[in-house]
Every structure is written in structure tokens, then in C-alpha cells.
Design a protein around this motif. Structure first.
Motif, PDB file in Angstrom:
ATOM      1  N   HIS A  82       5.908   9.764  -7.610  1.00 54.63           N
ATOM      2  CA  HIS A  82       4.465   9.979  -7.757  1.00 54.63           C
ATOM      3  C   HIS A  82       3.761   9.446  -6.515  1.00 54.63           C
ATOM      4  O   HIS A  82       4.306   8.640  -5.768  1.00 54.63           O
ATOM      5  CB  HIS A  82       3.927   9.240  -8.990  1.00 54.63           C
ATOM      6  N   THR A  83       2.547   9.899  -6.314  1.00 58.59           N
ATOM      7  CA  THR A  83       1.740   9.416  -5.201  1.00 58.59           C
ATOM      8  C   THR A  83       0.267   9.551  -5.580  1.00 58.59           C
ATOM      9  O   THR A  83      -0.068   9.884  -6.705  1.00 58.59           O
ATOM     10  CB  THR A  83       2.072  10.170  -3.900  1.00 58.59           C
ATOM     11  N   LEU A  84      -0.596   9.282  -4.629  1.00 58.93           N
ATOM     12  CA  LEU A  84      -2.046   9.418  -4.825  1.00 58.93           C
ATOM     13  C   LEU A  84      -2.578  10.491  -3.885  1.00 58.93           C
ATOM     14  O   LEU A  84      -2.152  10.585  -2.734  1.00 58.93           O
ATOM     15  CB  LEU A  84      -2.738   8.083  -4.537  1.00 58.93           C
ATOM     16  N   ASP A  85      -3.526  11.293  -4.385  1.00 56.86           N
ATOM     17  CA  ASP A  85      -4.160  12.271  -3.500  1.00 56.86           C
ATOM     18  C   ASP A  85      -5.334  11.603  -2.789  1.00 56.86           C
ATOM     19  O   ASP A  85      -5.590  10.403  -2.991  1.00 56.86           O
ATOM     20  CB  ASP A  85      -4.568  13.542  -4.259  1.00 56.86           C
TER      21      ASP A  85
ATOM     22  N   VAL B 275       0.860  -1.185   0.000  1.00 59.28           N
ATOM     23  CA  VAL B 275       0.000   0.000   0.000  1.00 59.28           C
ATOM     24  C   VAL B 275       0.896   1.234   0.000  1.00 59.28           C
ATOM     25  O   VAL B 275       2.063   1.166   0.388  1.00 59.28           O
ATOM     26  CB  VAL B 275      -0.955   0.023   1.216  1.00 59.28           C
ATOM     27  N   ILE B 276       0.347   2.363  -0.466  1.00 61.81           N
ATOM     28  CA  ILE B 276       1.100   3.616  -0.540  1.00 61.81           C
ATOM     29  C   ILE B 276       0.455   4.642   0.378  1.00 61.81           C
ATOM     30  O   ILE B 276      -0.763   4.648   0.560  1.00 61.81           O
ATOM     31  CB  ILE B 276       1.160   4.136  -1.998  1.00 61.81           C
ATOM     32  N   SER B 277       1.289   5.518   0.949  1.00 63.99           N
ATOM     33  CA  SER B 277       0.735   6.575   1.797  1.00 63.99           C
ATOM     34  C   SER B 277       0.096   7.634   0.916  1.00 63.99           C
ATOM     35  O   SER B 277       0.615   7.989  -0.141  1.00 63.99           O
ATOM     36  CB  SER B 277       1.822   7.189   2.689  1.00 63.99           C
ATOM     37  N   VAL B 278      -1.049   8.117   1.329  1.00 64.02           N
ATOM     38  CA  VAL B 278      -1.773   9.146   0.578  1.00 64.02           C
ATOM     39  C   VAL B 278      -1.002  10.457   0.709  1.00 64.02           C
ATOM     40  O   VAL B 278      -0.678  10.890   1.814  1.00 64.02           O
ATOM     41  CB  VAL B 278      -3.216   9.306   1.114  1.00 64.02           C
ATOM     42  N   GLY B 279      -0.645  11.035  -0.443  1.00 68.53           N
ATOM     43  CA  GLY B 279       0.059  12.316  -0.446  1.00 68.53           C
ATOM     44  C   GLY B 279       1.552  12.216  -0.216  1.00 68.53           C
ATOM     45  O   GLY B 279       2.233  13.228  -0.144  1.00 68.53           O
ATOM     46  N   GLY B 280       2.086  11.017  -0.102  1.00 68.88           N
ATOM     47  CA  GLY B 280       3.521  10.842   0.119  1.00 68.88           C
ATOM     48  C   GLY B 280       4.037   9.619  -0.607  1.00 68.88           C
ATOM     49  O   GLY B 280       3.280   8.907  -1.264  1.00 68.88           O
ATOM     50  N   THR B 281       5.319   9.368  -0.472  1.00 72.30           N
ATOM     51  CA  THR B 281       5.913   8.231  -1.169  1.00 72.30           C
ATOM     52  C   THR B 281       6.170   7.046  -0.247  1.00 72.30           C
ATOM     53  O   THR B 281       6.743   6.055  -0.673  1.00 72.30           O
ATOM     54  CB  THR B 281       7.242   8.635  -1.834  1.00 72.30           C
TER      55      THR B 281
ATOM     56  N   GLU C  90      -8.341  11.677  -3.316  1.00 68.37           N
ATOM     57  CA  GLU C  90      -9.399  11.212  -4.216  1.00 68.37           C
ATOM     58  C   GLU C  90      -8.932  10.070  -5.119  1.00 68.37           C
ATOM     59  O   GLU C  90      -9.671   9.614  -5.988  1.00 68.37           O
ATOM     60  CB  GLU C  90      -9.913  12.391  -5.045  1.00 68.37           C
ATOM     61  N   GLY C  91      -7.681   9.626  -4.937  1.00 67.95           N
ATOM     62  CA  GLY C  91      -7.161   8.514  -5.725  1.00 67.95           C
ATOM     63  C   GLY C  91      -6.517   8.905  -7.039  1.00 67.95           C
ATOM     64  O   GLY C  91      -6.188   8.043  -7.849  1.00 67.95           O
ATOM     65  N   ASN C  92      -6.335  10.209  -7.252  1.00 69.62           N
ATOM     66  CA  ASN C  92      -5.683  10.682  -8.473  1.00 69.62           C
ATOM     67  C   ASN C  92      -4.168  10.580  -8.324  1.00 69.62           C
ATOM     68  O   ASN C  92      -3.614  10.885  -7.261  1.00 69.62           O
ATOM     69  CB  ASN C  92      -6.053  12.140  -8.768  1.00 69.62           C
ATOM     70  N   ILE C  93      -3.499  10.198  -9.411  1.00 68.17           N
ATOM     71  CA  ILE C  93      -2.035  10.154  -9.393  1.00 68.17           C
ATOM     72  C   ILE C  93      -1.512  11.571  -9.540  1.00 68.17           C
ATOM     73  O   ILE C  93      -1.930  12.311 -10.439  1.00 68.17           O
ATOM     74  CB  ILE C  93      -1.497   9.267 -10.533  1.00 68.17           C
ATOM     75  N   ILE C  94      -0.615  11.958  -8.639  1.00 67.02           N
ATOM     76  CA  ILE C  94      -0.017  13.298  -8.664  1.00 67.02           C
ATOM     77  C   ILE C  94       1.489  13.154  -8.473  1.00 67.02           C
ATOM     78  O   ILE C  94       1.994  12.094  -8.050  1.00 67.02           O
ATOM     79  CB  ILE C  94      -0.613  14.197  -7.560  1.00 67.02           C
ATOM     80  N   ASP C  95       2.223  14.215  -8.796  1.00 67.24           N
ATOM     81  CA  ASP C  95       3.653  14.234  -8.517  1.00 67.24           C
ATOM     82  C   ASP C  95       3.846  14.271  -7.002  1.00 67.24           C
ATOM     83  O   ASP C  95       3.102  14.942  -6.287  1.00 67.24           O
ATOM     84  CB  ASP C  95       4.318  15.475  -9.120  1.00 67.24           C
ATOM     85  N   ALA C  96       4.824  13.531  -6.547  1.00 69.29           N
ATOM     86  CA  ALA C  96       5.107  13.490  -5.115  1.00 69.29           C
ATOM     87  C   ALA C  96       5.697  14.827  -4.687  1.00 69.29           C
ATOM     88  O   ALA C  96       6.422  15.475  -5.459  1.00 69.29           O
ATOM     89  CB  ALA C  96       6.084  12.373  -4.805  1.00 69.29           C
ATOM     90  N   PRO C  97       5.395  15.245  -3.461  1.00 67.49           N
ATOM     91  CA  PRO C  97       5.980  16.483  -2.971  1.00 67.49           C
ATOM     92  C   PRO C  97       7.504  16.334  -2.827  1.00 67.49           C
ATOM     93  O   PRO C  97       7.997  15.235  -2.574  1.00 67.49           O
ATOM     94  CB  PRO C  97       5.311  16.700  -1.617  1.00 67.49           C
ATOM     95  N   GLU C  98       8.215  17.415  -3.049  1.00 66.15           N
ATOM     96  CA  GLU C  98       9.674  17.403  -2.883  1.00 66.15           C
ATOM     97  C   GLU C  98      10.009  17.155  -1.415  1.00 66.15           C
ATOM     98  O   GLU C  98       9.360  17.680  -0.513  1.00 66.15           O
ATOM     99  CB  GLU C  98      10.257  18.756  -3.301  1.00 66.15           C
ATOM    100  N   ALA C  99      11.027  16.315  -1.192  1.00 70.12           N
ATOM    101  CA  ALA C  99      11.491  16.084   0.184  1.00 70.12           C
ATOM    102  C   ALA C  99      12.211  17.336   0.668  1.00 70.12           C
ATOM    103  O   ALA C  99      12.996  17.924  -0.055  1.00 70.12           O
ATOM    104  CB  ALA C  99      12.401  14.869   0.237  1.00 70.12           C
ATOM    105  N   GLY C 100      11.935  17.743   1.869  1.00 69.58           N
ATOM    106  CA  GLY C 100      12.535  18.976   2.337  1.00 69.58           C
ATOM    107  C   GLY C 100      13.324  18.803   3.491  1.00 69.58           C
ATOM    108  O   GLY C 100      14.175  18.825   4.089  1.00 69.58           O
TER     109      GLY C 100
END
Length: 112
Positions: free
Chosen positions: A97-100, A53-59, A102-112
């Protein structure tokens, strides 16, 4: 005066065995080289009886026992886009990439 005709000595069993072993090893090496076989080890993402499974909004990712729902903050990967082995096509893809929610594929946020 009689002459003895000497006959060549028969090959020793030890010599024949050694030659057979060398030929067998050479044949095996040729088969591996010509077949393009890869002896590389591939590590599974999850153990048997689990699914990734993947974390929502993260990698981040986790493994969940079959038959259980993903924990809060995680979701199943989209069908057909589930990583199976470390560094396979989908494992590499989901690093950026990750999922928002709503289940949409989005670019993963930059690690900071």
C-alpha cells in the motif's frame, strides 16, 4: 576391642557448588521456556532521533531527523499506521500500500 563408628563424609564444597550451579541453570531454562519469552531481535525502522516517511505513490521509505520536514516526494505515515520495527504489522502492510498525493491510502503499483 573398641569399635569405631564411621560417619559419612561431609559433602565437599566443590560438589555443593556444582549442584547449585546446575540447579540454577535448570531453573533459568524453565523460566524462559514457561514464560514464552522471545529472545528474537527486532530491528527498528529508524534510529533514535528520526521518524519514518513513505514515498508518495510508491513503497519506498526513508528516515528523517526529528524536527525536519519530509523531503520532496515523501510524506509522513498516517497516524496510528507508522511502522516501528522491521517486519511489524505496519511495515508489512506498507509493502503493498502507499499514499497518493492527497494522502489517501491506495494499493501500491505493481513492480515492473
Amino acid at each position: 576391642m573398641s569399635r569405631r563408628i564411621s560417619q559419612p563424609a561431609a559433602a565437599s564444597p566443590r560438589g555443593r557448588c556444582r549442584a547449585s550451579a546446575v540447579a540454577a541453570l535448570a531453573s533459568a531454562a524453565a523460566v524462559v521456556a514457561l514464560s514464552g519469552c522471545s529472545l528474537a531481535y527486532e530491528e527498528d525502522i529508524c534510529s533514535g532521533g528520526e521518524y519514518p516517511v513513505i514515498s508518495v505513490g510508491g513503497t519506498g521509505s526513508a528516515c528523517v531527523p526529528d524536527g525536519e520536514q519530509p523531503p520532496k516526494g515523501y510524506t509522513r505515515y498516517p497516524e496510528g499506521k507508522v511502522p516501528q520495527q522491521v517486519d511489524d504489522e505496519w511495515d508489512v502492510y506498507w509493502r503493498t500500500h502507499t499514499l497518493d498525493t492527497e494522502g489517501n491510502i491506495i494499493d501500491a503499483p505493481e513492480a515492473g
